[in-house]
Scaffold this motif. Sequence first.
Motif, PDB file in Angstrom:
ATOM      1  N   ASP A  23       0.835  -1.200   0.000  1.00 45.04           N
ATOM      2  CA  ASP A  23       0.000   0.000   0.000  1.00 45.04           C
ATOM      3  C   ASP A  23       0.875   1.258   0.000  1.00 45.04           C
ATOM      4  O   ASP A  23       0.636   2.186  -0.769  1.00 45.04           O
ATOM      5  CB  ASP A  23      -0.933  -0.017   1.216  1.00 45.04           C
ATOM      6  CG  ASP A  23      -1.921   1.138   1.190  1.00 45.04           C
ATOM      7  OD1 ASP A  23      -2.525   1.358   0.112  1.00 45.04           O
ATOM      8  OD2 ASP A  23      -2.079   1.805   2.231  1.00 45.04           O
ATOM      9  N   LEU A  24       1.893   1.265   0.835  1.00 50.14           N
ATOM     10  CA  LEU A  24       2.803   2.406   0.909  1.00 50.14           C
ATOM     11  C   LEU A  24       3.588   2.549  -0.393  1.00 50.14           C
ATOM     12  O   LEU A  24       3.774   3.654  -0.892  1.00 50.14           O
ATOM     13  CB  LEU A  24       3.758   2.257   2.095  1.00 50.14           C
ATOM     14  CG  LEU A  24       4.751   3.394   2.312  1.00 50.14           C
ATOM     15  CD1 LEU A  24       4.003   4.716   2.508  1.00 50.14           C
ATOM     16  CD2 LEU A  24       5.633   3.116   3.513  1.00 50.14           C
ATOM     17  N   GLN A  25       4.002   1.441  -0.967  1.00 50.19           N
ATOM     18  CA  GLN A  25       4.741   1.485  -2.228  1.00 50.19           C
ATOM     19  C   GLN A  25       3.872   2.058  -3.347  1.00 50.19           C
ATOM     20  O   GLN A  25       4.335   2.860  -4.159  1.00 50.19           O
ATOM     21  CB  GLN A  25       5.232   0.098  -2.622  1.00 50.19           C
ATOM     22  CG  GLN A  25       6.445  -0.356  -1.839  1.00 50.19           C
ATOM     23  CD  GLN A  25       6.949  -1.702  -2.314  1.00 50.19           C
ATOM     24  OE1 GLN A  25       6.196  -2.495  -2.844  1.00 50.19           O
ATOM     25  NE2 GLN A  25       8.227  -1.940  -2.117  1.00 50.19           N
ATOM     26  N   GLN A  26       2.622   1.661  -3.396  1.00 53.19           N
ATOM     27  CA  GLN A  26       1.720   2.171  -4.432  1.00 53.19           C
ATOM     28  C   GLN A  26       1.522   3.677  -4.290  1.00 53.19           C
ATOM     29  O   GLN A  26       1.502   4.408  -5.281  1.00 53.19           O
ATOM     30  CB  GLN A  26       0.378   1.439  -4.368  1.00 53.19           C
ATOM     31  CG  GLN A  26       0.458  -0.001  -4.829  1.00 53.19           C
ATOM     32  CD  GLN A  26      -0.845  -0.761  -4.590  1.00 53.19           C
ATOM     33  OE1 GLN A  26      -1.739  -0.274  -3.933  1.00 53.19           O
ATOM     34  NE2 GLN A  26      -0.911  -1.973  -5.129  1.00 53.19           N
ATOM     35  N   LYS A  27       1.389   4.139  -3.056  1.00 52.95           N
ATOM     36  CA  LYS A  27       1.233   5.580  -2.822  1.00 52.95           C
ATOM     37  C   LYS A  27       2.497   6.326  -3.238  1.00 52.95           C
ATOM     38  O   LYS A  27       2.422   7.402  -3.833  1.00 52.95           O
ATOM     39  CB  LYS A  27       0.922   5.853  -1.348  1.00 52.95           C
ATOM     40  CG  LYS A  27      -0.471   5.430  -0.937  1.00 52.95           C
ATOM     41  CD  LYS A  27      -0.702   5.709   0.531  1.00 52.95           C
ATOM     42  CE  LYS A  27      -2.081   5.244   0.959  1.00 52.95           C
ATOM     43  NZ  LYS A  27      -2.319   5.450   2.387  1.00 52.95           N
ATOM     44  N   LEU A  28       3.643   5.739  -2.923  1.00 53.22           N
ATOM     45  CA  LEU A  28       4.916   6.365  -3.278  1.00 53.22           C
ATOM     46  C   LEU A  28       5.085   6.427  -4.796  1.00 53.22           C
ATOM     47  O   LEU A  28       5.471   7.460  -5.344  1.00 53.22           O
ATOM     48  CB  LEU A  28       6.082   5.596  -2.648  1.00 53.22           C
ATOM     49  CG  LEU A  28       7.475   6.153  -2.874  1.00 53.22           C
ATOM     50  CD1 LEU A  28       7.583   7.566  -2.325  1.00 53.22           C
ATOM     51  CD2 LEU A  28       8.510   5.262  -2.216  1.00 53.22           C
ATOM     52  N   VAL A  29       4.774   5.343  -5.483  1.00 52.01           N
ATOM     53  CA  VAL A  29       4.861   5.313  -6.944  1.00 52.01           C
ATOM     54  C   VAL A  29       3.917   6.355  -7.546  1.00 52.01           C
ATOM     55  O   VAL A  29       4.287   7.089  -8.470  1.00 52.01           O
ATOM     56  CB  VAL A  29       4.554   3.900  -7.486  1.00 52.01           C
ATOM     57  CG1 VAL A  29       4.350   3.917  -8.983  1.00 52.01           C
ATOM     58  CG2 VAL A  29       5.671   2.939  -7.120  1.00 52.01           C
ATOM     59  N   ALA A  30       2.707   6.461  -7.029  1.00 50.34           N
ATOM     60  CA  ALA A  30       1.739   7.437  -7.528  1.00 50.34           C
ATOM     61  C   ALA A  30       2.254   8.865  -7.322  1.00 50.34           C
ATOM     62  O   ALA A  30       2.136   9.712  -8.215  1.00 50.34           O
ATOM     63  CB  ALA A  30       0.396   7.257  -6.844  1.00 50.34           C
ATOM     64  N   ALA A  31       2.870   9.118  -6.161  1.00 54.29           N
ATOM     65  CA  ALA A  31       3.404  10.456  -5.885  1.00 54.29           C
ATOM     66  C   ALA A  31       4.547  10.794  -6.834  1.00 54.29           C
ATOM     67  O   ALA A  31       4.614  11.901  -7.375  1.00 54.29           O
ATOM     68  CB  ALA A  31       3.874  10.537  -4.434  1.00 54.29           C
ATOM     69  N   VAL A  32       5.443   9.849  -7.065  1.00 54.85           N
ATOM     70  CA  VAL A  32       6.585  10.085  -7.959  1.00 54.85           C
ATOM     71  C   VAL A  32       6.097  10.322  -9.386  1.00 54.85           C
ATOM     72  O   VAL A  32       6.565  11.233 -10.078  1.00 54.85           O
ATOM     73  CB  VAL A  32       7.587   8.913  -7.890  1.00 54.85           C
ATOM     74  CG1 VAL A  32       8.637   9.027  -8.979  1.00 54.85           C
ATOM     75  CG2 VAL A  32       8.241   8.854  -6.520  1.00 54.85           C
ATOM     76  N   LYS A  33       5.121   9.522  -9.842  1.00 53.07           N
ATOM     77  CA  LYS A  33       4.578   9.712 -11.188  1.00 53.07           C
ATOM     78  C   LYS A  33       3.926  11.088 -11.322  1.00 53.07           C
ATOM     79  O   LYS A  33       4.056  11.750 -12.353  1.00 53.07           O
ATOM     80  CB  LYS A  33       3.573   8.612 -11.523  1.00 53.07           C
ATOM     81  CG  LYS A  33       4.229   7.287 -11.834  1.00 53.07           C
ATOM     82  CD  LYS A  33       3.191   6.233 -12.193  1.00 53.07           C
ATOM     83  CE  LYS A  33       3.847   4.897 -12.499  1.00 53.07           C
ATOM     84  NZ  LYS A  33       2.852   3.866 -12.825  1.00 53.07           N
TER      85      LYS A  33
END
Length: 79
Positions: A23-33
């Motif tokens: 869940d945290l990784q998905q949020k981080l990926v979304a923020a970076v994108k």
Amino acid sequence: MEAIKLKQSLLSTIDNIDERNTDLQQKLVAAVKSIIRQNAKERTDEITPFVQSMKVGVKLPADLDVKALRDEHLKEKYS
């Protein structure tokens, strides 16, 4: 110097993310994108809002002879 420390802290935090916490990784990926999209948009915009706001006024005629007008003005001023 503070920016370097902030970058190191951010990279360290990212590196320490538990791979099982998806869940945290998905949020981080979304923020970076999102950040990458914003940066790409800024680079492709050729005219900034400030420059766009300066597009008001009267265009000069294409056949305007600036040199002749200047010479006429100087002639009148110093005659």
